[in-house]
Design a protein around this motif. Structure first.
Motif, short mmCIF file in Angstrom:
data_model
loop_
_atom_site.label_atom_id
_atom_site.label_comp_id
_atom_site.label_asym_id
_atom_site.label_seq_id
_atom_site.Cartn_x
_atom_site.Cartn_y
_atom_site.Cartn_z
N CYS A 163 29.42 42.77 2.54
CA CYS A 163 28.76 43.87 1.82
C CYS A 163 29.16 45.22 2.41
O CYS A 163 29.40 46.19 1.67
N SER A 164 29.25 45.29 3.74
CA SER A 164 29.67 46.54 4.37
C SER A 164 31.10 46.89 3.99
O SER A 164 31.44 48.06 3.73
N ALA A 166 32.60 46.01 1.22
CA ALA A 166 32.59 46.46 -0.17
C ALA A 166 32.17 47.92 -0.28
O ALA A 166 32.78 48.72 -1.01
N LEU A 167 31.15 48.29 0.47
CA LEU A 167 30.69 49.68 0.44
C LEU A 167 31.75 50.62 1.01
O LEU A 167 31.97 51.72 0.48
N ASP A 168 32.43 50.19 2.06
CA ASP A 168 33.50 51.00 2.63
C ASP A 168 34.63 51.22 1.63
O ASP A 168 35.34 52.24 1.69
N ASN A 169 34.79 50.27 0.71
CA ASN A 169 35.85 50.38 -0.30
C ASN A 169 35.34 50.96 -1.62
O ASN A 169 36.04 50.88 -2.63
N GLY A 170 34.14 51.50 -1.59
CA GLY A 170 33.62 52.18 -2.76
C GLY A 170 33.23 51.30 -3.92
O GLY A 170 33.20 51.75 -5.08
N THR A 172 31.11 49.54 -6.63
CA THR A 172 29.88 49.83 -7.36
C THR A 172 29.57 48.68 -8.30
O THR A 172 30.46 47.90 -8.66
N TYR A 259 28.77 41.53 -2.43
CA TYR A 259 27.97 42.73 -2.67
C TYR A 259 27.30 42.68 -4.04
O TYR A 259 26.14 43.11 -4.18
N HIS A 263 23.30 42.90 -4.66
CA HIS A 263 22.68 43.86 -5.57
C HIS A 263 21.74 43.14 -6.56
O HIS A 263 20.62 43.62 -6.81
#
Length: 313
Positions: A163-164, A166-170, A172, A259, A263
């Protein structure tokens, strides 16, 4: 006196009204869902009456001298009302069913019970009736479900790292109607891994999503505006089920599917009781896909058994 008769297309409204009120039915048992593949099965669904009052229904199809608790559905079994129905009533229904099936030259019943997580109210009277009829369990499929009540969802470190990433790679997540884009991702994965296509064709899932817009929804994960993962959700109320999920190679590399599930579990469906990932078996339950189980348990899911029984008549 309980009587049994075969379902007819003219019974559709009566059937669907019963499904809407039954304590262990889901929208899968609505004829508008069941009949999308009516050309593939010889429907032999049963309706049980106490006098003129409909008291139970069984989604089913026939193959030769065997009646299947419908092969086009993940689960079926006798669907029952909340009121004026108990274990004694179920035994009467079961006895009447056996007599009716024998009169129709049916020798075997394969019965897929509705898993308890999809019950609106306790509904295991049929399991007792199966025991009384001498049924034997022939398949146990292992599903995995998150249980929301009483504790925080126990993600493992791998999922947190994904998940981290995925967030680092933007990455959504958004609800979508672009089934065509997701079906390309899903079909490519299934072909590469197993050499098969999704159970539903693209046209079928689009048609079903339009027929059940509140119950069937697609969520997609995006990276730089491009779809990289997706999940089709079947919403059964207190329990939601991930009917299809997949990521393309880039989505897998950047943790998009993990991710996406996070969500859905933590945000979109956080007010529910169960988030069901579906079964991780092959070969009639005799082979367990350990990688799938590991992925689902990493998301906090634990085992739910789907039981299938056989009765020799």
């Amino acid at each position: 006196m309980i009587t049994i008769r075969k379902y007819q297309p003219t019974d559709a409204d009566m059937w669907n009204d019963f499904v809407a009120r039954a304590k262990n039915a889901t929208f899968l048992h609505n004829r508008n869902y069941m009949d999308y593949h009516s050309d593939r099965f010889d429907d032999f669904s049963l309706m049980a009456f106490d006098g003129t009052r409909l008291i139970a229904i069984l989604p089913a199809n026939r193959v030769g001298d065997t009646l299947y608790s419908h092969q086009g559905l993940t689960y079926g079994g006798w669907l029952m009302p909340v009121r004026h129905f108990n274990a004694a009533t179920m035994l009467d229904v079961a006895d009447a069913m056996v007599e009716f099936l024998r009169s129709e030259s049916i020798k075997t019943l394969i019965y897929k019970a509705v898993p308890h997580i999809f019950h609106r109210y306790p509904a295991e009277e049929d399991l007792y009736a199966l025991f009384r009829l001498g049924a034997r369990e022939i398949i146990t499929n292992m599903s995995s479900a998150v249980f929301y009540r009483g504790s925080e969802v126990p993600y493992n470190r791998r999922v947190r790292r994904a998940c981290s990433l995925a967030l680092d790679n933007g990455v959504t997540v958004a609800q979508s109607t672009d089934y065509e884009a997701f079906w390309r991702i899903l079909t490519d994965n299934l072909q590469e891994k197993y050499g098969v296509n999704p159970v539903h064709s693209l046209d079928e899932i689009v048609r079903l999503s339009k027929a059940f817009p509140q119950e069937i929804n697609l969520y997609m994960a995006y990276a730089e505006g491009e779809p990289v993962a997706g999940c089709v959700i079947y919403d059964h109320g207190e329990a939601v089920h991930a009917q299809y999920s997949s990521a393309n190679p880039h989505g897998a590399e950047i943790g998009a599917l993990a991710y996406l599930f996070h969500h859905l579990i933590a945000d979109v469906y956080a007010d529910r009781t169960y988030f069901d990932f579906g079964i991780s078996n092959e070969r009639d339950g005799t082979y367990l896909n350990a990688n799938l189980i590991e992925m689902k348990s990493g998301q906090g899911a634990r085992g739910i058994a789907y039981h299938i029984y056989q009765i020799d008549l």
